[in-house]
Scaffold this motif. Structure first.
Motif, PDB file in Angstrom:
ATOM      1  N   ILE A   3       0.868  -1.174   0.000  1.00  0.00           N
ATOM      2  CA  ILE A   3       0.000   0.000   0.000  1.00  0.00           C
ATOM      3  C   ILE A   3       0.902   1.221   0.000  1.00  0.00           C
ATOM      4  O   ILE A   3       1.703   1.404   0.917  1.00  0.00           O
ATOM      5  CB  ILE A   3      -0.922   0.023   1.235  1.00  0.00           C
ATOM      6  N   LYS A   4       0.790   2.018  -1.043  1.00  0.00           N
ATOM      7  CA  LYS A   4       1.590   3.238  -1.146  1.00  0.00           C
ATOM      8  C   LYS A   4       0.744   4.420  -0.690  1.00  0.00           C
ATOM      9  O   LYS A   4      -0.344   4.641  -1.204  1.00  0.00           O
ATOM     10  CB  LYS A   4       2.037   3.477  -2.587  1.00  0.00           C
ATOM     11  N   GLN A  29       1.548  11.539  17.495  1.00  0.00           N
ATOM     12  CA  GLN A  29       0.887  12.685  16.855  1.00  0.00           C
ATOM     13  C   GLN A  29       0.285  12.320  15.494  1.00  0.00           C
ATOM     14  O   GLN A  29      -0.599  13.021  15.000  1.00  0.00           O
ATOM     15  CB  GLN A  29       1.889  13.820  16.639  1.00  0.00           C
ATOM     16  N   LEU A  30       0.780  11.240  14.897  1.00  0.00           N
ATOM     17  CA  LEU A  30       0.331  10.855  13.558  1.00  0.00           C
ATOM     18  C   LEU A  30      -0.818   9.852  13.588  1.00  0.00           C
ATOM     19  O   LEU A  30      -1.453   9.609  12.564  1.00  0.00           O
ATOM     20  CB  LEU A  30       1.499  10.252  12.771  1.00  0.00           C
ATOM     21  N   MET A  31      -1.068   9.270  14.748  1.00  0.00           N
ATOM     22  CA  MET A  31      -2.063   8.203  14.865  1.00  0.00           C
ATOM     23  C   MET A  31      -3.492   8.723  14.673  1.00  0.00           C
ATOM     24  O   MET A  31      -3.780   9.899  14.914  1.00  0.00           O
ATOM     25  CB  MET A  31      -1.949   7.551  16.247  1.00  0.00           C
ATOM     26  N   PRO A  32      -4.384   7.827  14.272  1.00  0.00           N
ATOM     27  CA  PRO A  32      -5.805   8.187  14.130  1.00  0.00           C
ATOM     28  C   PRO A  32      -6.404   8.569  15.493  1.00  0.00           C
ATOM     29  O   PRO A  32      -5.872   8.213  16.544  1.00  0.00           O
ATOM     30  CB  PRO A  32      -6.458   6.901  13.616  1.00  0.00           C
ATOM     31  N   LEU A 115      -6.001  -0.939   6.588  1.00  0.00           N
ATOM     32  CA  LEU A 115      -4.599  -0.517   6.471  1.00  0.00           C
ATOM     33  C   LEU A 115      -4.446   0.678   5.536  1.00  0.00           C
ATOM     34  O   LEU A 115      -3.666   1.582   5.809  1.00  0.00           O
ATOM     35  CB  LEU A 115      -3.720  -1.671   5.992  1.00  0.00           C
ATOM     36  N   THR A 116      -5.186   0.684   4.450  1.00  0.00           N
ATOM     37  CA  THR A 116      -5.152   1.812   3.528  1.00  0.00           C
ATOM     38  C   THR A 116      -5.621   3.077   4.242  1.00  0.00           C
ATOM     39  O   THR A 116      -4.994   4.130   4.136  1.00  0.00           O
ATOM     40  CB  THR A 116      -6.021   1.536   2.280  1.00  0.00           C
ATOM     41  N   SER A 117      -6.678   2.963   5.007  1.00  0.00           N
ATOM     42  CA  SER A 117      -7.194   4.094   5.773  1.00  0.00           C
ATOM     43  C   SER A 117      -6.168   4.548   6.807  1.00  0.00           C
ATOM     44  O   SER A 117      -5.968   5.753   7.015  1.00  0.00           O
ATOM     45  CB  SER A 117      -8.500   3.688   6.464  1.00  0.00           C
TER      46      SER A 117
END
Length: 129
Positions: A3-4, A29-32, A115-117
């Motif tokens: 997945i890019k 900080q990057l997590m959903p 995973l894409t999300s």
């Protein structure tokens, strides 16, 4: 399965971006928003999202200022999250996150959409920092 993520431009130099991503606590900080657990332990961190099992990522490899590779700590799941960082100029850089995993066809079908999300969320949040 690969997945890019989208390429995003950060208003940070290549070195600043690399240093931000190699400081594992910054991944929080990057997590959903659905994150329920995040703990850094040395060169790894564990995170849990609502409705999903906890995952531990280990800093596996890095190439100074241009690449960071995080991999699964468990041998049951063979995958890695790779950040490629390219300099645009002295004060900005471009980052692309790639997910590479070895899953059977059934597992790949089940995890591809979440995973894409997840990669899209990491990328979107990275762009905001």
């Amino acid at each position: 399965m690969n997945i890019k993520g989208n390429k995003v431009v950060l208003q940070k130099s290549q070195q600043e971006t690399f240093e931000f991503l190699t400081e594992l606590k910054n991944f929080e900080q990057l997590m959903p928003e659905s994150i329920q657990k995040f703990e850094v332990d040395g060169d790894s961190f564990i995170f849990g999202l609502k409705g999903m099992p906890e995952i531990r990522l280990v800093l596996k490899d890095s190439t100074e200022y241009s690449n960071i590779t995080l991999g699964a700590a468990s041998s049951k799941l063979d995958f890695e999250l790779v950040a490629d960082i390219n300099a645009i100029d002295e004060s900005s850089s471009e980052v692309q996150l790639d997910f590479n995993g070895q899953f059977n066809a059934m597992m790949a079908m089940m995890v591809k959409k979440p995973l894409t999300s997840f990669i899209e969320t990491l990328t979107s949040n990275l762009e905001k920092i």
